[in-house]
Design an enzyme around this catalytic site. Structure first.
Site, PDB file in Angstrom:
ATOM      1  N   TRP A  26      -7.585  47.552 122.163  1.00 23.53           N
ATOM      2  CA  TRP A  26      -8.805  48.359 122.247  1.00 23.53           C
ATOM      3  C   TRP A  26      -9.514  48.214 123.591  1.00 23.53           C
ATOM      4  O   TRP A  26     -10.488  48.888 123.841  1.00 23.53           O
ATOM      5  CB  TRP A  26      -9.754  47.964 121.125  1.00 23.53           C
ATOM      6  CG  TRP A  26      -9.973  46.479 121.054  1.00 23.53           C
ATOM      7  CD1 TRP A  26     -10.840  45.732 121.802  1.00 23.53           C
ATOM      8  CD2 TRP A  26      -9.273  45.564 120.217  1.00 23.53           C
ATOM      9  NE1 TRP A  26     -10.726  44.403 121.479  1.00 23.53           N
ATOM     10  CE2 TRP A  26      -9.780  44.270 120.504  1.00 23.53           C
ATOM     11  CE3 TRP A  26      -8.280  45.711 119.245  1.00 23.53           C
ATOM     12  CZ2 TRP A  26      -9.310  43.124 119.861  1.00 23.53           C
ATOM     13  CZ3 TRP A  26      -7.821  44.565 118.609  1.00 23.53           C
ATOM     14  CH2 TRP A  26      -8.327  43.297 118.911  1.00 23.53           C
ATOM     15  N   GLU A  39     -14.481  46.859 116.617  1.00 26.35           N
ATOM     16  CA  GLU A  39     -15.649  45.983 116.511  1.00 26.35           C
ATOM     17  C   GLU A  39     -15.941  45.594 115.068  1.00 26.35           C
ATOM     18  O   GLU A  39     -16.332  44.459 114.787  1.00 26.35           O
ATOM     19  CB  GLU A  39     -16.876  46.652 117.135  1.00 26.35           C
ATOM     20  CG  GLU A  39     -16.791  46.840 118.645  1.00 26.35           C
ATOM     21  CD  GLU A  39     -16.740  45.520 119.402  1.00 26.35           C
ATOM     22  OE1 GLU A  39     -17.147  44.484 118.838  1.00 26.35           O
ATOM     23  OE2 GLU A  39     -16.281  45.521 120.556  1.00 26.35           O
ATOM     24  N   GLN A  44     -16.745  38.466 112.618  1.00 27.09           N
ATOM     25  CA  GLN A  44     -16.358  37.246 111.895  1.00 27.09           C
ATOM     26  C   GLN A  44     -14.839  37.053 111.839  1.00 27.09           C
ATOM     27  O   GLN A  44     -14.325  36.389 110.942  1.00 27.09           O
ATOM     28  CB  GLN A  44     -16.914  37.277 110.460  1.00 27.09           C
ATOM     29  CG  GLN A  44     -18.398  37.490 110.347  1.00 27.09           C
ATOM     30  CD  GLN A  44     -19.193  36.307 110.851  1.00 27.09           C
ATOM     31  OE1 GLN A  44     -18.751  35.177 110.770  1.00 27.09           O
ATOM     32  NE2 GLN A  44     -20.379  36.567 111.390  1.00 27.09           N
ATOM     33  N   THR A  45     -14.115  37.628 112.803  1.00 25.53           N
ATOM     34  CA  THR A  45     -12.651  37.553 112.786  1.00 25.53           C
ATOM     35  C   THR A  45     -12.130  37.284 114.189  1.00 25.53           C
ATOM     36  O   THR A  45     -12.598  37.879 115.159  1.00 25.53           O
ATOM     37  CB  THR A  45     -12.046  38.876 112.265  1.00 25.53           C
ATOM     38  OG1 THR A  45     -12.528  39.120 110.945  1.00 25.53           O
ATOM     39  CG2 THR A  45     -10.524  38.815 112.239  1.00 25.53           C
ATOM     40  N   TYR A  84     -14.641  39.005 104.156  1.00 22.91           N
ATOM     41  CA  TYR A  84     -15.922  39.693 104.389  1.00 22.91           C
ATOM     42  C   TYR A  84     -15.792  41.164 103.999  1.00 22.91           C
ATOM     43  O   TYR A  84     -15.973  42.074 104.813  1.00 22.91           O
ATOM     44  CB  TYR A  84     -16.360  39.558 105.849  1.00 22.91           C
ATOM     45  CG  TYR A  84     -16.598  38.140 106.276  1.00 22.91           C
ATOM     46  CD1 TYR A  84     -17.820  37.525 106.045  1.00 22.91           C
ATOM     47  CD2 TYR A  84     -15.600  37.410 106.901  1.00 22.91           C
ATOM     48  CE1 TYR A  84     -18.044  36.203 106.419  1.00 22.91           C
ATOM     49  CE2 TYR A  84     -15.810  36.093 107.284  1.00 22.91           C
ATOM     50  CZ  TYR A  84     -17.036  35.502 107.040  1.00 22.91           C
ATOM     51  OH  TYR A  84     -17.246  34.197 107.415  1.00 22.91           O
ATOM     52  N   TYR A 120     -25.424  43.840 118.219  1.00 25.37           N
ATOM     53  CA  TYR A 120     -24.277  43.574 119.090  1.00 25.37           C
ATOM     54  C   TYR A 120     -23.267  44.707 119.031  1.00 25.37           C
ATOM     55  O   TYR A 120     -22.813  45.222 120.068  1.00 25.37           O
ATOM     56  CB  TYR A 120     -23.579  42.256 118.719  1.00 25.37           C
ATOM     57  CG  TYR A 120     -22.176  42.234 119.259  1.00 25.37           C
ATOM     58  CD1 TYR A 120     -21.945  42.014 120.608  1.00 25.37           C
ATOM     59  CD2 TYR A 120     -21.080  42.530 118.443  1.00 25.37           C
ATOM     60  CE1 TYR A 120     -20.659  42.059 121.135  1.00 25.37           C
ATOM     61  CE2 TYR A 120     -19.794  42.576 118.948  1.00 25.37           C
ATOM     62  CZ  TYR A 120     -19.587  42.343 120.292  1.00 25.37           C
ATOM     63  OH  TYR A 120     -18.324  42.415 120.820  1.00 25.37           O
ATOM     64  N   ASP A 138     -22.702  38.302 121.978  1.00 24.26           N
ATOM     65  CA  ASP A 138     -21.879  37.674 120.950  1.00 24.26           C
ATOM     66  C   ASP A 138     -21.822  36.175 121.239  1.00 24.26           C
ATOM     67  O   ASP A 138     -22.503  35.672 122.133  1.00 24.26           O
ATOM     68  CB  ASP A 138     -20.487  38.305 120.900  1.00 24.26           C
ATOM     69  CG  ASP A 138     -19.614  37.933 122.094  1.00 24.26           C
ATOM     70  OD1 ASP A 138     -20.159  37.448 123.114  1.00 24.26           O
ATOM     71  OD2 ASP A 138     -18.393  38.140 122.018  1.00 24.26           O
ATOM     72  N   CYS A 192     -15.302  29.745 129.924  1.00 20.99           N
ATOM     73  CA  CYS A 192     -16.431  28.987 129.359  1.00 20.99           C
ATOM     74  C   CYS A 192     -16.229  28.829 127.849  1.00 20.99           C
ATOM     75  O   CYS A 192     -17.052  29.258 127.043  1.00 20.99           O
ATOM     76  CB  CYS A 192     -17.743  29.704 129.675  1.00 20.99           C
ATOM     77  SG  CYS A 192     -19.212  28.689 129.461  1.00 20.99           S
ATOM     78  N   CYS A 199     -14.370  23.985 133.517  1.00 21.34           N
ATOM     79  CA  CYS A 199     -15.486  23.822 134.449  1.00 21.34           C
ATOM     80  C   CYS A 199     -15.028  23.502 135.872  1.00 21.34           C
ATOM     81  O   CYS A 199     -15.649  23.948 136.845  1.00 21.34           O
ATOM     82  CB  CYS A 199     -16.424  22.723 133.962  1.00 21.34           C
ATOM     83  SG  CYS A 199     -17.217  23.106 132.376  1.00 21.34           S
ATOM     84  N   CYS A 202     -14.118  26.699 137.517  1.00 19.52           N
ATOM     85  CA  CYS A 202     -15.014  27.822 137.211  1.00 19.52           C
ATOM     86  C   CYS A 202     -15.802  28.252 138.440  1.00 19.52           C
ATOM     87  O   CYS A 202     -16.396  27.428 139.138  1.00 19.52           O
ATOM     88  CB  CYS A 202     -15.972  27.421 136.087  1.00 19.52           C
ATOM     89  SG  CYS A 202     -17.248  28.644 135.749  1.00 19.52           S
TER      90      CYS A 202
END
Length: 349
Positions: A26, A39, A44-45, A84, A120, A138, A192, A199, A202
Site C-alpha cells: 500500500w 489502515e 492494532q496489527t 478486533y 490517526y 501513531d 528509532c 542510535c 542515527c
C-alpha cells in the site's frame, strides 16, 4: 517553525530519500479506498500479519462498491484470524456508507466521519491520498518525537495528546504531507525502534535529547499500566448425527458477530465435574452425557484479556435440542462460518 523544528523535518526528509526501501503493497498508493483498507487492517496489527489480509481483500473486493455489496458472513470469514472484529463490522458499515454517497470522501472531515476512523487513520488517508496537511500520530511517531524532543508528558493523557498533536502538525511540511508522514513512520519502525534503536548510526542522535541524556528506554511515557484480565471459556462440542451446535455471538463483548460452540464461562479454572455443577452447563446440557474425547485446552492472548479455553466433546441423542439462537450445522461445513482464532486453531487440530 523554529530552526530546531525545521532541522528535524529536513533530516527526516533527507533520510527518507536514501532509505525509502521499506516495501509494503500500500506504500505510495494514491487510491483512497486501498489506503483506507490498509489502515483499517493495520489498526492494532503488525505489518507482517496484515499484509496477506490486505492482498486477499484487494483481490476479493477491488473497489469499495464490491466490498459494500459483499455478504457480511463472507467478509467476516475473510477477516478471520485478524482479531478486533469490531474493525471488520465498522469497515463494512463505512464501505456501504461510501457506496451510498457515490464517492470516497476527499476531505479530512469527511474521512474522519467514516465508521471506525479515528484521528490517526483520517490523517493518514487524507495525507497519503490527497496530500492534505494533517500530521499522523501513531506509535512510531510518538516514540520519535518523545525521544528527539525529550518529552516526558505521558502520551495516554489529554495533555500529552494535545502536546504531541500540536508538535506533529508544527513539524509537518504542508506541501509534502504524505511523503513526510510516511517518512517519520518508517524512521520510527526501522531506526528509532522500541527496543534496540539504531542510535549510533542515527542521523538525529547528535541532537536527540533522549540519546544525549541516556533516556532512550524511558520515553515515551505512559501513565496507565495495562491490566490483563483472565477469562475461562469452556466450549461444548455437542455432536448430533454428524452435526454440531453453534451460535453467533451477539453481545457487546469480544468476538461479536463471530460464531462459537455452546459456551460456559467460569470465574476460575474448572475441571469437568466442577463444570457440570454450574448453572450455565446445566442449562445447556441438563442430562448426564459422557464425553467422547479428552478435553483440549488452548490459550489466546488479547490486548486486555487472556482467554483460557477448554474444548469438550459430547455425543447427543437425536431428540436433543437447544434454544432458537443456536443452530445445528454439518460438521464438514464449519469452514463456512467465521469463528474466533482460538476456535479455528482447535478445528485445525
Amino acid at each position: 517553525m523554529t530552526d530546531t523544528k525545521r532541522f528535524f523535518t529536513d533530516r527526516i526528509l533527507t533520510w527518507n530519500r536514501s532509505h525509502n526501501d521499506r516495501t509494503m503493497p500500500w506504500k505510495n498508493e494514491k487510491n483512497p479506498y486501498f489506503i483506507w483498507l490498509s489502515e483499517i487492517i493495520l489498526q492494532q496489527t503488525r505489518v507482517e500479519q496484515g499484509r496477506p489480509y490486505y492482498e486477499r481483500f484487494i483481490a476479493a473486493y477491488p473497489t469499495v462498491n464490491d466490498l459494500a455489496k459483499a455478504p457480511e458472513e463472507e467478509v467476516f470469514r475473510l477477516w478471520q484470524g485478524l482479531g478486533y472484529y469490531a474493525r471488520c463490522k465498522n469497515m463494512l458499515a463505512a464501505a456501504r456508507s461510501i457506496a451510498h454517497s457515490g464517492k470516497f470522501p476527499d476531505t479530512y472531515e469527511g474521512i474522519a466521519a467514516l465508521k471506525g476512523v479515528g484521528a490517526y487513520t483520517a490523517a493518514a488517508i487524507a495525507s497519503f491520498a490527497y496530500n492534505l496537511p494533517h500530521a499522523v500520530l501513531d506509535g512510531n511517531v510518538y516514540r520519535v518525537l518523545a525521544r528527539y524532543f525529550g518529552i516526558d508528558t505521558p502520551i495516554d493523557t489529554t495533555a500529552g495528546k494535545k502536546r504531541f498533536t500540536f508538535l506533529a502538525n508544527d513539524l509537518l511540511p504542508k506541501n509534502q504531507a504524505g511523503i513526510y508522514n510516511q517518512a517519520i513512520m518508517d524512521f520510527g519502525a526501522v531506526v528509532c525502534k522500541p527496543q534496540q534503536p539504531l542510535c549510533k548510526t542515527c542521523t538525529l542522535s547528535p541532537h536527540c535529547e533522549a540519546f544525549q541524556k541516556g533516556l532512550t528506554d524511558l520515553v515515551p511515557v505512559k501513565s496507565k499500566k495495562l491490566i490483563i484480565k483472565k477469562r475461562y471459556f469452556h466450549f461444548l462440542l455437542l455432536e448430533q448425527d454428524g452435526k454440531i451446535w453453534i451460535r453467533k455471538r451477539t453481545a457487546k463483548d469480544i468476538w461479536q458477530n463471530l460464531h462459537e460452540f455452546p459456551l460456559v464461562e467460569t470465574p476460575a479454572p474448572a475441571d469437568l465435574e466442577t463444570l457440570r455443577q454450574t448453572p450455565g452447563f446445566q442449562r445447556l446440557l441438563p442430562i448426564k452425557t459422557k464425553t467422547t474425547a479428552p478435553g483440549i485446552e488452548l490459550k489466546q492472548q488479547l490486548t486486555h484479556q487472556t482467554i483460557h479455553a477448554s474444548f469438550i466433546r459430547f455425543s447427543l441423542s437425536p431428540d436433543f435440542t437447544l434454544p432458537e439462537d443456536y443452530m445445528l450445522v454439518p460438521a464438514n461445513q464449519l469452514d463456512k462460518y467465521a469463528f474466533p482464532k482460538i476456535i479455528t486453531d482447535y478445528l485445525k487440530r
